[in-house]
Design an enzyme around this catalytic site. Structure first.
Site: not given
Length: 619
Positions: A304, A309, A397, A401, A441-442, A532, A535
């Site tokens: 990373d 993180n 991954i 979109k 989510l999250g 936006r 979008e």
């Protein structure tokens, strides 16, 4: 113990008075023997270790059996030892009176404890911070356990009502507390009983029904809590059932059944393998590290560019696994081919999960060169090195979109999928695969943390458009899909998850406001800010030219592979790279449109289009 002995003495005295007997030495000996025997059995059977405030039916049954056994012994002694004999009637009288008196003593103690506690709570009833009025949804086993916990311990809650849909239970009572129903009446019942807190206490309830009931609860303005699912409840930690209740989260209102995966097949290809995760400190990458660590990899390499993180997940894994996990943290960018090649030379990774990406749609609209450098070129570098160093699997991954993209981020992720398919066409040893799913989510950049911050600040909550629709899944579920797809991969596939019904973002915002204890449009305003740049009103999981192929898992599908024209693709990719190197935004958009013919930048979807999409989706 003293009270139990006193009970036996009193019972013997009553028998002697009723039947006109005078105690002699033999009868006194029988009396002492029965008392010693009964008290010994009480100690051996743990009667004196029971907290009778929390006693169950089994405890009273055990106590009664010992008392009845003492009566049988008394009868045997009466037949063979006593002179004169008491007789069968007197023995039965002793047996029943002794058992009932000892049990009644404990019931009386429990009742007095309850009256004292009820009196203390009643004094505080006008202080909601001390004692809250509780409505319990469900009148089954779990609900009764919760009810008993609140009645026998200082939880600060007063159960005032049960709600159940079973007509055989409605209008009945549990210790003076009424059972009402059905669930549709929850809002009226909350007003009738002045409810402060609602507890959903049906752990075995299905996802869809759970969502319906919790949605009703969210309209009451009461605090809403729920017990975990039955498989999540901890029975051995010493914590009561009520202590395991948690606040309802927005995920509970989505109503999606969690996808279940085959852990054994995943473990078979992860165990004793060197696994490398790019973007390993992000929301998806860190969860990949957590789940992969469970399957005993030979070595886990986390790559990373953001050290904070990376440090957080490193400390978490060290604390959990210690030296049992061979963990290596590398601060590096996937855009740096030299550094990435050094990592491949050093670790020889066998399985690569490529999660590193820029994914914030508005930011990538204004910085398309960074989206290309990181997403497209970073993916090409890592995929090429996976091929050169003969890795077994490369898992990209991706995102929904990437389908018919209307923004730069989506277009770059579609390029990444094309890179995976291009590499798969080279017939290499490495199995290249992409995994495509919707919003998580999250995750970093998720709309829910934004809504929560806006609610905490008193509003308004900002929604781009009243018709915006998105698919959602949890982070652990998304990562389980990625791992399962890696197992299924043969090369070149794009795996797609059937994510269930889409969710209106406006409904999501309204529910989140209610779960926070406010009324939408009254306590917290909702403002529409307009779509936006880049979008969509809705996201798609498949491109028009892709078909669906069923896998062994009923919720996972494979998109039909599209043939990549290799020479043309590489030429266009080089053109895109050159434009990005020169930070030429206009040229970048032009090359993206060449590479991704379905890229319709800033396409404006109106209400009629969303209605057409709904009709197609429902059909």
């Amino acid at each position: 113990m003293g009270a139990d002995v006193a009970v036996v003495l009193v019972v013997f005295a009553i028998i002697s008075l009723l039947f006109g007997y005078t105690l002699n030495l033999r009868q006194i000996g029988i009396l002492i023997f029965v008392i010693v025997l009964q008290e010994t059995l009480f100690v051996v059977m743990g009667i004196y270790t029971i907290l009778w405030r929390y006693a169950e039916v089994l405890d009273y049954f055990r106590l009664g059996c010992i008392c009845l056994f003492s009566g049988v012994v008394f009868f045997i002694c009466d037949v063979f030892v006593a002179e004169p004999r008491y007789g069968g009637v007197a023995c039965i009288f002793f047996m029943l009176l002794n058992a009932n008196a000892i049990i009644f003593l404990r019931v009386l103690y429990r009742y007095l404890q309850y009256k004292v506690r009820k009196g203390n709570i009643t004094k505080c009833e006008n202080q909601p911070a001390v004692a809250k009025r509780l409505l319990i949804i469900g009148a089954g086993t779990a609900s009764i356990h919760v009810f008993r916990e609140t009645r026998t311990s200082q939880t600060g809650y007063i159960p005032v009502c049960f709600v159940d849909d079973d007509p055989n239970k409605i209008n009945r009572r549990v210790n003076e507390v009424p059972i009402e129903g059905p669930s549709d009446r929850i809002p009226q019942l909350c007003k009738k009983y002045r409810v402060d807190v609602i507890l959903f206490a049906i752990p075995s309830c299905g996802e869809e029904r759970r969502k319906e009931i919790l949605s009703i609860c969210s309209t009451t303005g009461c605090e809403v809590k729920t017990l975990p699912f039955i498989h999540e409840i901890v029975f051995h930690s010493g914590a009561g059932l009520f202590e395991q209740a948690r606040k309802v989260k927005i995920e509970d209102l989505l109503g999606r059944a969690t996808v279940v995966f085959d852990d054994q097949s995943v473990q078979a290809y992860i165990q004793e393998k060197v696994c490398l995760i790019t973007g390993g400190g992000g929301s998806i990458g860190s969860e990949l590290c957590r789940q992969i660590a469970k399957y005993n990899p030979k070595k886990l390499i986390l790559v990373d560019i953001y050290e904070n993180n990376a440090y957080d997940i490193q400390q978490e894994l060290i604390q959990r696994y210690g030296n049992r996990l061979q963990l290596c943290i590398e601060i590096a960018s996937v855009r740096d081919r030299s550094k990435m090649e050094c990592l491949f030379q050093t670790y020889k990774p066998e399985i690569i999960f490529h999660a590193a990406a820029h994914k914030h749609v508005p930011l990538m609209e204004t910085n398309p060169e960074e989206a290309v450098k990181n997403n497209v070129m970073g993916t090409f570098i890592v995929a090429s090195l996976s091929n050169e160093y003969a890795a077994q699997k490369f898992v990209l991954i991706s995102t929904d979109k990437a389908v018919n993209p209307t923004n730069v981020m989506g277009a770059t992720k579609r390029c990444c999928e094309m890179i995976v398919q291009y590499m798969a066409q080279q017939r290499t040893q490495t199995e290249f695969v992409a995994v495509r799913f919707g919003n998580v989510l999250g995750s970093n950049g998720s709309v829910i943390p934004l809504f929560k911050r806006e609610i905490d600040n008193g509003g308004p909550v900002t929604v781009t458009h009243p018709d915006v629709i998105r698919y959602f899944m949890t982070i652990p579920e998304a990562v389980s899909l990625i791992l399962q797809a890696g197992h299924m991969a043969k090369g070149g596939e794009i795996f797609v998850l059937n994510m269930g019904e889409p969710v209106h973002i406006l409904t999501l915002a309204e529910n989140l406001i209610r779960l926070s204890g406010f009324e939408p449009y009254k306590d917290i305003e909702i403002q529409f800010t307009g779509l936006r740049p880049g979008e969509k009103l809705y996201e798609e999981l498949l491109m028009n030219e892709e078909g669906l192929k069923q896998t062994n898992h009923k919720r996972i599908f494979i998109g039909k592979q599209i043939k990549i024209q290799e020479d043309e693709f590489l030429h266009n990719l080089c053109g895109l790279k050159e434009a990005a190197d020169h930070n030429d935004k206009g040229q970048i958009l032009d090359w993206l449109k060449v590479l991704v013919p379905t890229f319709d930048h800033n396409r404006d979807l109106n209400t009629s289009q969303i209605l057409n999409w709904r009709e197609e989706h429902e059909s």
